[in-house]
Enzyme design. Structure first.
Site, short mmCIF file in Angstrom:
data_model
loop_
_atom_site.label_atom_id
_atom_site.label_comp_id
_atom_site.label_asym_id
_atom_site.label_seq_id
_atom_site.Cartn_x
_atom_site.Cartn_y
_atom_site.Cartn_z
CG ASP A 193 -2.37 0.52 1.09
OD1 ASP A 193 -2.49 1.34 -0.10
OD2 ASP A 193 -3.29 0.23 1.45
CD GLU A 226 0.52 5.30 -7.56
OE1 GLU A 226 0.63 6.59 -7.78
OE2 GLU A 226 -0.29 4.94 -8.19
CD1 TRP A 227 -4.46 3.20 -3.15
CD2 TRP A 227 -3.73 5.29 -2.60
NE1 TRP A 227 -4.03 2.86 -1.80
CE2 TRP A 227 -3.47 4.29 -1.39
CE3 TRP A 227 -3.33 6.73 -2.51
CZ2 TRP A 227 -2.97 4.75 -0.29
CZ3 TRP A 227 -2.66 6.89 -1.19
CH2 TRP A 227 -2.72 6.09 -0.26
CG ASP A 248 -9.28 1.80 -0.95
OD1 ASP A 248 -8.60 1.51 -1.76
OD2 ASP A 248 -9.46 2.14 0.24
#
Length: 427
Positions: A193, A226-227, A248
């Site tokens: 994350d 890393e979104w 998310d």
């Protein structure tokens, strides 16, 4: 071979083109050697753009050589349903449920523990330690339990000083030590994350763990979370096996549709050993209808996303298990060609998604994102096929053939928020 490339693959590599036949006719005139040279040079150019690191080629060969993620990973992850309320009993009984429900036999092999598994601090030697109340037997014993059932164990850490829950240390500055620990425990998958870091570039922080994992000599699937902030599709393929392209996911329709659209644009960067990750599945968590969950599962499968179950498998309904256990849809996701399908057309919430799969076939999803039942038509030319050639049409949710010899186009009536999923096979 030239014809197969023209009709099945080029429309998905060059989505901005409105017609592929002029380009295809040019390709068909190329010699076999010239075509191979063109594809090779394209691969080299992409690799150069991804990373200037001299070890890029060697590292990608390492990933392929150990067999990790040649198809999108499948399994279960604890976060969507349990979040921090996780312990070794839940993990063990979930592993048992994967086997007893038949999901493991369909390819769901990874049992992944997300955040909150560790103690607040490292031990005196600087090692990560499993939470003594939630995981009293330790991670090594848990890995042994999972492995004994023919499954693989995944774990979570963070490219920062603390994980996103703030309940345990991250791995920033401890990459080599933590990679060795994970390998010694028998870990097979690392979700990494991006919280509470030092402000340095994610490319640098994620590279450190990538090289640390490589040195331990154990094949550990490396999933970068890393979104999508710094467009990891452009650079993460040189470092790991999957990368999150979005924030998310949530267990609602708006989240699924938004994430699908965001992930859609990065398809050309994915392929065997390296996959775009639009986050875990919400199927079975209760926030959507059966049709919405089928749409969610179908689009994730078509996009070659990792299929990581996010519900409590132990209490999953028959409908949930049938959705997650649809072998025909799973086979699309695991197809060896490894080309991510994409959105072909969208108008007033009525969409056509499609992608090439092996043996000159094409998978098509007719997706109704509107609030009313509607007919959706796809023409063969739209998906790179000759309109006069016949194709058998297989419905993957009805498990039956619509036609054994259909030409020109396919039309279906689709319920609101539902989809129809087909495979077109030349006959």
């Amino acid at each position: 071979m030239h014809l197969a490339i023209c009709s099945n693959i080029l429309p998905f590599l060059f989505p901005s083109s409105t017609s592929y036949y002029p380009y295809c006719s040019m390709v068909q005139r190329l010699s076999f050697l010239s075509l191979i040279l063109l594809l090779y040079m394209s691969k080299v150019t992409l690799a150069t753009n991804f990373s200037s690191n001299a070890h890029f080629h060697h590292y990608t060969q390492f990933l392929l050589a150990n067999g990790v993620a040649r198809a999108p990973p499948m399994g279960w992850n604890s976060w969507n349903h349990f979040q921090c309320a996780i312990d070794e009993r839940i993990v063990k009984t979930t592993a048992d449920a994967l086997v007893s429900t038949g999901l493991a036999a369909l390819g769901y092999k990874y049992v992944n523990i997300d955040d909150c598994w560790g103690e607040w601090n490292r031990d005196q030697r600087g090692n990560l330690v499993a939470n003594s109340s939630a995981f009293p037997s330790g991670i090594k014993a848990l890995a042994d339990y999972v492995h004994a059932r023919g499954l693989k164990l995944g774990i979570y850490s963070d490219a920062g000083y603390r994980t996103c829950s703030k309940k345990m240390p991250g791995s920033l500055g401890h990459e080599d030590q933590d990679a060795r620990t994970f390998a010694e425990w028998g870990v097979d998958y690392l979700k990494y994350d991006n919280c509470y870091h030092d402000g340095s570039k994610p490319q640098d922080r994620y590279a450190k763990m990538s090289y640390a994992l490589r040195k331990v000599g154990r094949p550990i699937l490396y999933s970068l979370c890393e979104w999508g902030d710094e467009n990891p599709a452009k650079w993460a393929g040189s470092l790991g096996n999957a990368w999150r392209t979005t924030g998310d996911i949530k267990d609602n329709w708006d989240s699924v549709t938004s994430i699908a659209d965001s992930n859609n644009i990065w398809g050309r960067y994915a392929g065997p050993g390296k996959w775009n990750d639009p986050d875990m599945l919400e199927v079975g968590n209760g926030g959507m209808s059966l049709e919405e969950y089928r749409s969610h599962f179908s689009i994730w499968a078509l996009m070659k996303a990792p299929l990581l179950i996010g519900c409590d498998i132990r209490s999953a309904s028959r409908e949930t298990l049938r959705t997650l256990g649809n072998k025909e849809v799973i086979d699309v996701n695991q197809d060896p060609l490894g080309v991510q399908g994409r959105k072909i057309r969208s108008k007033e919430g009525l969409e056509v998604w499609a992608g090439p799969i092996s043996r000159r076939r094409v998978v098509v999803v007719l997706w109704n994102r509107s609030l009313s039942r509607a007919s959706i038509t796809v023409g063969w030319r739209e998906v790179g096929l000759s309109p006069v050639n016949p194709f058998s049409v297989r419905d993957l949710w009805e498990h039956s053939f619509v036609s054994m010899k259909m030409r020109f186009r396919l039309t279906a009536y689709v319920a609101p928020h539902a989809c129809k999923m087909y495979i077109l096979t030349p006959v």
